[in-house]
Design an enzyme around this catalytic site. Structure first.
Site, PDB file in Angstrom:
ATOM      1  CB  THR A 193      -0.941   0.011   1.220  1.00 19.48           C
ATOM      2  OG1 THR A 193      -1.880  -1.065   1.093  1.00 19.48           O
ATOM      3  CG2 THR A 193      -1.698   1.322   1.331  1.00 19.48           C
ATOM      4  CG  HIS A 217      -6.188  -3.971   5.407  1.00 18.89           C
ATOM      5  ND1 HIS A 217      -5.655  -5.196   5.754  1.00 18.89           N
ATOM      6  CD2 HIS A 217      -5.131  -3.201   5.054  1.00 18.89           C
ATOM      7  CE1 HIS A 217      -4.343  -5.154   5.623  1.00 18.89           C
ATOM      8  NE2 HIS A 217      -3.995  -3.955   5.188  1.00 18.89           N
ATOM      9  CG  ASP A 270      -4.138  -0.385  -2.057  1.00 19.41           C
ATOM     10  OD1 ASP A 270      -4.992  -1.178  -2.499  1.00 19.41           O
ATOM     11  OD2 ASP A 270      -3.787  -0.375  -0.858  1.00 19.41           O
ATOM     12  CG  HIS A 271      -2.759  -3.853  -2.741  1.00 16.88           C
ATOM     13  ND1 HIS A 271      -3.650  -4.738  -2.172  1.00 16.88           N
ATOM     14  CD2 HIS A 271      -2.363  -3.027  -1.736  1.00 16.88           C
ATOM     15  CE1 HIS A 271      -3.765  -4.483  -0.882  1.00 16.88           C
ATOM     16  NE2 HIS A 271      -3.005  -3.440  -0.589  1.00 16.88           N
TER      17      HIS A 271
END
Length: 625
Positions: free
Chosen positions: A294, A409, A469-470
């Site tokens: 991140t 998350h 972000d990913h």
């Protein structure tokens, strides 16, 4: 005729070789299991050679004398290397790499992400541990059956030969340009780690020696990056939004596939879908994260430089000098801030952010933020968004607000009260279902945020950016995603993250199919603002007529790339001609030379990025700034 060894000595020697052989066999088998998991072909002879080295090391310890301490030490050595192998297994599952020595500094953060680590453990992982009991039994057997005679020469010979085997495997067949996975497939994890450690030390020495050549190299780099900067002014939007506020949201774990997806007629991302209809949308955008995950995503988006650091940029180069978006905007009269709902020292942000140009850092311990709603790792996204709108009222205008969302998350297990989707039983409680619930929460929080910005008359004076972000789900989840959602989740789709840029007062949406990346966000924004100064940017604006491109330094085999015309899948052996070049129109392999230009670009850009970061030279590329 006298035999050279007594009956007891022959018994001990046979027992020694049995023990060495058994340990070597156990080690090579679980190494082979790891190599099978990373889907590479093992070099069985070299693996047996290096595994025999470990067996001889442990055997040499046992042979040095009959002692419970030496027995315990021998077992502890096998246990430690087993833990190292399993740590590599978990790290590979998330970062597509084995652990590197520099990452030891991140051990203090394991507690913060323990729930995420738990999701990387597979049910079949007992195969990595089943040998521990067997090895312990064999070691105890050796201890009980061994005579009390000390054999220092035999012990020393085993230790020296064992170490020689491992070191030979580390330095003879392995080369620096081999991928981590390929090194493991050739000789196992111990030689791979030794080679990596040696390479790390030699690179530090090399960096010091190369410092003398900086002046000449900077001249060439300056010329190269100035040519790259020409593209800025060719955008139809160049300078159109000079002086406008910027709000940039880095959305945790947001892939592209949930956008527009419906489950039983229910939209997963209704607010993002609505935003896309009045924004510029770039569906073919890809991640470019490094080992900082991140934190590296935010570094790339704000610096347009490859994150060439084994520990992640914020860990390895936190106090370097940068020419980041926030720093440039601060020079243009903007107030700048970064926001993250976790602790300020998480991923070293407290130390790194001032050097990135942020004048304020809002976090869980900041006096201006209330801990009124905690979900998972920190303050909830909804609470953060609401509180930031109040802060904007006080900020000097124009402002740049960079927000790293947090609630979505891993492991994506939302409390019941925050599960807003009515999922069918087939999805409920699954990794895929949990992920969709988490994405829906973020989407709802984002919708509330946008409504508040409009209510406070901030929206129409703001460039608003949202990007992922990913990837969220893992490679192991691809069969479940396909089965439950009929969505392909192979590597390219896994790397695919959304990018949405809303222009001030924009009413009609535009979709741009160009291949882009997080690297292109910064130059796209400086073009919109009309910032006319040379900048260190390896990306290009996404609003110009050009061929799209994204190169990779991490997450997949280094020097792979995707582009509008071709995709290049680099080989683990580091040789260009061993890679595969795919024509994106026909989806079929073509002569690898068609990918030579794209390969040369990612090779050059990563080398320059690494050079500038190692030597802290980013501002010196254009010293007049």
């Amino acid at each position: 005729m006298l035999l050279p060894f007594s009956k007891n000595q022959r018994h001990t020697i046979l027992l020694f070789f049995f023990t060495v052989g058994f340990i070597s066999l156990c080690w090579v088998l679980k190494t082979l299991y790891f190599i099978h998991e990373i889907e590479l072909a093992p070099h069985k002879k070299l693996l047996l050679f290096s595994s025999s080295g470990l067996g001889l090391l442990i055997g040499g310890i046992l042979a040095s004398g009959k002692s419970k301490f030496k027995l315990s030490f021998a077992f502890l050595l096998y246990l430690i290397v087993s833990f190292l192998l399993y740590a590599d297994v978990l790290y590979e599952r998330y970062y597509d790499s084995i652990l590197h020595i520099e990452l030891l500094s991140q051990a203090n953060q394991v507690g913060d992400v323990k729930d995420s680590i738990a999701t990387l453990v597979y049910k079949t992982d007992y195969w990595y541990w089943i040998d521990i009991v067997l090895v312990a039994m064999v070691l105890v057997l050796f201890y009980k059956k061994k005579d009390k005679e000390k054999t220092p020469i035999r012990s020393l010979t085993a230790l020296v030969v064992g170490m020689a085997f491992i070191l030979t495997a580390a330095f003879y067949p392995l080369k620096d340009n081999f991928s981590d996975q390929y090194k493991v497939a050739l000789t196992g994890i111990l030689p791979a780690h030794i080679h990596d450690l040696s390479n790390t030390i030699s690179k530090k020495v090399e960096a010091e020696e190369n410092a003398l050549q900086q002046t000449g190299e900077l001249k060439e780099i300056r010329k190269y990056l100035k040519e790259n900067q020409i593209y800025q002014k060719s955008s139809p939007y160049y300078g159109k939004f000079n002086g406008k506020n910027i709000i940039m949201i880095q959305a945790e774990s947001l892939n592209t596939f949930p956008l527009g997806l419906e489950v039983k007629g229910e939209e997963v991302t209704p607010n993002i879908n609505k935003l896309i209809k009045t924004s510029h949308y770039y569906p073919n955008t890809y991640l470019q994260i490094g080992h900082g995950n991140t934190s590296d995503a935010e570094f790339v988006a704000n610096n347009s430089v490859y994150p060439m650091a084994e520990r992640g940029i914020y860990k390895q180069y936190p106090t370097n000098d940068y020419l980041s978006l926030a720093k440039v905007l601060k020079g243009e009269g903007y107030s700048t801030s970064a926001t993250h709902g976790n602790k300020p020292d998480f991923w070293n942000r407290e130390l790194a952010y001032p050097k990135q140009g942020y004048q304020a850092f809002y976090h869980i311990n900041h006096s201006k933020l209330k801990r009124d709603e905690i979900i998972g790792m920190g303050i909830s996204d909804e609470s953060i968004f609401k509180q930031m709108v109040n802060i904007y009222k006080e900020d000097k205008k124009p402002f740049y607000s960079f927000i790293v969302s947090l609630t979505n998350h891993r492991p994506f297990e939302m409390p019941k009260d925050y599960q807003f989707m009515n999922l069918p039983d087939s999805l409920t409680g699954t990794p895929t279902g949990n992920y969709l619930q988490s994405i829906r929460y973020f989407d709802q929080a984002l919708g509330i945020y946008i409504d508040l910005l409009k209510k406070e008359n901030i929206w129409d004076d703001t460039i608003f950016i949202v990007y992922g972000d990913h990837y969220g789900l893992l490679p192991k989840d691809k069969s479940e995603v396909k089965k439950l959602l009929n969505v392909t989740f192979e590597e390219k789709s896994r790397f695919n993250i959304p990018l949405i840029i809303h222009h001030p007062k924009q009413k009609t949406g535009e979709t741009h199919d160009i291949v882009g990346s997080q690297m292109d966000i910064y130059p796209t924004l400086t073009s919109l603002l009309g910032i006319d100064r040379p900048l260190v940017q390896f990306g290009k604006p996404l609003d110009i007529e050009r061929k799209g491109y994204v190169g990779f330094a991490y997450e997949t085999t280094r020097y792979s790339f995707y582009s509008d015309d071709y995709d290049y899948i680099a080989s683990h052996d580091g040789i260009f001609s061993s890679g595969k070049c795919i024509n994106n129109e026909t989806k079929k392999p073509v002569n690898v030379n068609a990918c030579q230009k794209g390969y040369n670009k990612v090779l050059k850009d990563t080398e320059i990025s690494s050079f500038l970061l190692k030597n802290n030279l980013l501002p010196q590329v254009f010293p007049q700034q």
